[in-house]
Motif scaffolding. Structure first.
Motif, PDB file in Angstrom:
ATOM      1  N   ASN A 174      41.868  56.392  53.053  1.00  0.00           N
ATOM      2  CA  ASN A 174      41.794  56.099  52.090  1.00  0.00           C
ATOM      3  C   ASN A 174      40.655  56.081  51.588  1.00  0.00           C
ATOM      4  OD1 ASN A 174      43.529  54.784  49.152  1.00  0.00           O
ATOM      5  ND2 ASN A 174      42.212  53.532  49.546  1.00  0.00           N
ATOM      6  N   SER A 175      40.089  57.293  51.488  1.00  0.00           N
ATOM      7  CA  SER A 175      38.683  57.601  51.413  1.00  0.00           C
ATOM      8  C   SER A 175      38.560  58.562  50.235  1.00  0.00           C
ATOM      9  CB  SER A 175      37.684  57.456  52.325  1.00  0.00           C
ATOM     10  OG  SER A 175      37.517  55.872  52.256  1.00  0.00           O
ATOM     11  N   LYS A 176      37.995  58.393  49.129  1.00  0.00           N
ATOM     12  CA  LYS A 176      37.568  60.339  48.689  1.00  0.00           C
ATOM     13  C   LYS A 176      36.147  60.326  48.456  1.00  0.00           C
ATOM     14  CE  LYS A 176      40.063  60.358  44.633  1.00  0.00           C
ATOM     15  NZ  LYS A 176      40.832  61.438  44.300  1.00  0.00           N
ATOM     16  N   PHE A 177      35.986  61.962  49.062  1.00  0.00           N
ATOM     17  CA  PHE A 177      33.944  62.248  48.491  1.00  0.00           C
ATOM     18  C   PHE A 177      33.596  63.500  47.725  1.00  0.00           C
ATOM     19  CE2 PHE A 177      32.967  61.413  53.954  1.00  0.00           C
ATOM     20  CZ  PHE A 177      33.692  60.322  53.389  1.00  0.00           C
ATOM     21  N   PHE A 178      32.686  62.833  47.479  1.00  0.00           N
ATOM     22  CA  PHE A 178      32.270  63.683  46.143  1.00  0.00           C
ATOM     23  C   PHE A 178      31.129  64.295  46.420  1.00  0.00           C
ATOM     24  CE2 PHE A 178      34.806  60.937  43.210  1.00  0.00           C
ATOM     25  CZ  PHE A 178      35.666  61.521  43.779  1.00  0.00           C
ATOM     26  N   LEU A 179      30.615  65.186  46.747  1.00  0.00           N
ATOM     27  CA  LEU A 179      29.519  65.631  46.781  1.00  0.00           C
ATOM     28  C   LEU A 179      29.314  67.110  46.051  1.00  0.00           C
ATOM     29  CD1 LEU A 179      31.633  65.656  50.100  1.00  0.00           C
ATOM     30  CD2 LEU A 179      29.715  67.201  50.891  1.00  0.00           C
ATOM     31  N   SER A 180      27.712  67.112  45.851  1.00  0.00           N
ATOM     32  CA  SER A 180      27.456  68.209  44.420  1.00  0.00           C
ATOM     33  C   SER A 180      26.214  68.726  45.067  1.00  0.00           C
ATOM     34  CB  SER A 180      26.847  67.153  43.047  1.00  0.00           C
ATOM     35  OG  SER A 180      26.709  66.627  42.908  1.00  0.00           O
ATOM     36  N   GLY A 181      25.623  70.113  44.656  1.00  0.00           N
ATOM     37  CA  GLY A 181      24.043  69.934  44.232  1.00  0.00           C
ATOM     38  C   GLY A 181      24.091  71.821  44.000  1.00  0.00           C
ATOM     39  N   ASP A 182      23.201  71.890  43.621  1.00  0.00           N
ATOM     40  CA  ASP A 182      22.606  73.256  43.427  1.00  0.00           C
ATOM     41  C   ASP A 182      22.086  74.212  44.108  1.00  0.00           C
ATOM     42  OD1 ASP A 182      21.491  75.771  41.901  1.00  0.00           O
ATOM     43  OD2 ASP A 182      20.392  74.175  40.243  1.00  0.00           O
ATOM     44  N   LEU A 183      22.318  75.379  44.501  1.00  0.00           N
ATOM     45  CA  LEU A 183      22.058  76.041  46.141  1.00  0.00           C
ATOM     46  C   LEU A 183      21.140  77.162  45.145  1.00  0.00           C
ATOM     47  CD1 LEU A 183      25.255  77.279  46.812  1.00  0.00           C
ATOM     48  CD2 LEU A 183      23.222  75.975  48.570  1.00  0.00           C
ATOM     49  N   GLU A 184      20.681  76.763  44.097  1.00  0.00           N
ATOM     50  CA  GLU A 184      19.392  77.882  43.486  1.00  0.00           C
ATOM     51  C   GLU A 184      18.150  76.682  43.578  1.00  0.00           C
ATOM     52  OE1 GLU A 184      19.398  80.861  43.208  1.00  0.00           O
ATOM     53  OE2 GLU A 184      21.630  81.066  43.826  1.00  0.00           O
ATOM     54  N   GLN A 185      18.015  75.170  43.760  1.00  0.00           N
ATOM     55  CA  GLN A 185      17.337  74.268  43.528  1.00  0.00           C
ATOM     56  C   GLN A 185      16.513  73.185  44.947  1.00  0.00           C
ATOM     57  OE1 GLN A 185      18.107  71.686  40.179  1.00  0.00           O
ATOM     58  NE2 GLN A 185      15.991  72.257  39.746  1.00  0.00           N
ATOM     59  N   SER A 186      17.092  74.151  45.481  1.00  0.00           N
ATOM     60  CA  SER A 186      16.560  73.158  47.192  1.00  0.00           C
ATOM     61  C   SER A 186      15.564  72.845  47.147  1.00  0.00           C
ATOM     62  CB  SER A 186      17.203  73.995  48.470  1.00  0.00           C
ATOM     63  OG  SER A 186      17.236  73.231  49.367  1.00  0.00           O
ATOM     64  N   ASP A 187      14.962  72.223  47.651  1.00  0.00           N
ATOM     65  CA  ASP A 187      13.719  71.403  48.208  1.00  0.00           C
ATOM     66  C   ASP A 187      13.242  71.978  49.368  1.00  0.00           C
ATOM     67  OD1 ASP A 187      12.736  69.657  45.349  1.00  0.00           O
ATOM     68  OD2 ASP A 187      14.330  68.785  45.584  1.00  0.00           O
ATOM     69  N   LYS A 188      14.374  72.421  50.249  1.00  0.00           N
ATOM     70  CA  LYS A 188      14.456  72.556  51.813  1.00  0.00           C
ATOM     71  C   LYS A 188      14.197  74.300  52.184  1.00  0.00           C
ATOM     72  CE  LYS A 188      16.033  69.392  56.392  1.00  0.00           C
ATOM     73  NZ  LYS A 188      16.327  68.751  56.206  1.00  0.00           N
ATOM     74  N   TYR A 189      14.820  74.258  51.602  1.00  0.00           N
ATOM     75  CA  TYR A 189      15.081  76.270  51.900  1.00  0.00           C
ATOM     76  C   TYR A 189      15.297  76.651  51.018  1.00  0.00           C
ATOM     77  CZ  TYR A 189      18.576  73.498  55.135  1.00  0.00           C
ATOM     78  OH  TYR A 189      19.028  72.087  56.171  1.00  0.00           O
ATOM     79  N   LYS A 190      14.108  77.584  51.463  1.00  0.00           N
ATOM     80  CA  LYS A 190      13.628  79.069  50.154  1.00  0.00           C
ATOM     81  C   LYS A 190      15.531  80.581  50.756  1.00  0.00           C
ATOM     82  CE  LYS A 190       8.909  79.090  51.220  1.00  0.00           C
ATOM     83  NZ  LYS A 190       7.494  79.862  51.239  1.00  0.00           N
ATOM     84  N   ASP A 191      15.754  79.825  51.342  1.00  0.00           N
ATOM     85  CA  ASP A 191      16.713  81.014  51.696  1.00  0.00           C
ATOM     86  C   ASP A 191      18.138  80.099  51.476  1.00  0.00           C
ATOM     87  OD1 ASP A 191      19.103  82.439  52.694  1.00  0.00           O
ATOM     88  OD2 ASP A 191      18.471  82.978  54.506  1.00  0.00           O
ATOM     89  N   LYS A 192      18.741  79.841  50.425  1.00  0.00           N
ATOM     90  CA  LYS A 192      20.129  78.795  50.174  1.00  0.00           C
ATOM     91  C   LYS A 192      21.254  78.908  51.093  1.00  0.00           C
ATOM     92  CE  LYS A 192      22.282  81.873  46.780  1.00  0.00           C
ATOM     93  NZ  LYS A 192      23.068  82.073  45.487  1.00  0.00           N
TER      94      LYS A 192
END
Length: 259
Positions: A174-192
């Protein structure tokens, strides 16, 4: 003595009744048709991955839906858990003072800001004080089973593939997981393609690879997520692209912009 009595009484109050004393139901108000479609997809799936640039409402709509589900007395959701990768944007702040929660506050602040817009700062703090909003660190989630909860994970493009796998395997009953993000705006990966969000999108897309053009919304309340090969409904729009498993265990969608 009076103060102690009030505290004891508040803990005896059923969760939903207490939540409804603190907040009102958020209004279903959308700027675009794609946001309305996103709202429905969040309601009808257990795991949702949303991609899109800044400003399309992917975080705001997800948080607003989480609040509505928490308020709704016709389900068993008891809390919202907020998770974000502890990654700075360019500049390094060094070691932060305080305990774990204080260290996480700078990263979680954008989520608090959204909640303040949706329900107000006072109500948000009251939910947190009563244990209906929690903050979790990815680093300490191993071993958890997240039950009766809406988990909101933002800035997922900054997570590693191992972290996303760890997060998604925490989902319980009985849980929901909502994940969101912008692959073009990563602060960690230059290669998305190195991002955990990209990896999750690729893997889950393969699971629902047998596509057709049906768009059905069966009721999956209280079902455990089943990651099996399934047919893929499709929403065709200039502003939203979506893939959903046939039994609505999960959905992958892209908000393309304000239209």
């Amino acid at each position: 003595m009076k103060t102690k009595t009030k505290i004891i009484e508040s803990f005896k109050t059923p969760h939903k009744q207490r939540i409804r004393e603190i907040i009102k139901r958020p209004k279903e108000k959308f700027l675009t048709k794609s946001q309305e479609e996103y709202w429905k997809i969040l309601d009808e799936n257990q795991i949702v991955l949303c991609f899109g640039p800044a400003g399309v409402g992917k975080s705001y709509i997800a948080m607003k839906k989480a609040v509505e589900l928490l308020w709704d007395e016709n389900n068993k959701y008891e809390k919202i858990i907020i998770v974000r990768p502890a990654v700075e944007a360019e500049e390094k702040l060094g070691s932060l003072p305080g305990g774990l929660e204080e260290k996480l506050d700078p990263y979680i602040y954008p989520s608090y800001y959204l909640l303040n817009k949706i329900i107000g700062k006072e109500a948000r703090e009251a939910l947190k004080d009563n244990g209906y909003i929690e903050v979790a660190a990815l680093a300490y989630m191993r071993g958890w089973n997240v039950d009766n909860t809406i988990l909101v994970f933002e800035e997922a493009q900054n997570a590693t593939p191992a972290q996303i796998k760890l997060l998604l395997t925490r989902i319980g009953f009985n849980s929901k997981f909502f994940l969101s993000g912008d692959l073009e705006q990563s602060d960690k990966y230059k290669d998305k393609t190195k991002s955990g969000l990209y990896d999750a999108k690729k893997r889950l897309s393969l699971i629902i690879a047998n596509a057709n053009n049906r768009y059905q919304i069966p009721n999956i309340a209280n079902q455990e997520p089943q990651f099996s090969l399934a047919n893929q409904p499709q929403i065709n729009s200039s502003s939203i692209r979506s893939k959903q498993s046939e039994n609505n265990s999960f959905a992958i969608l892209s908000l393309q912009g304000i239209t």
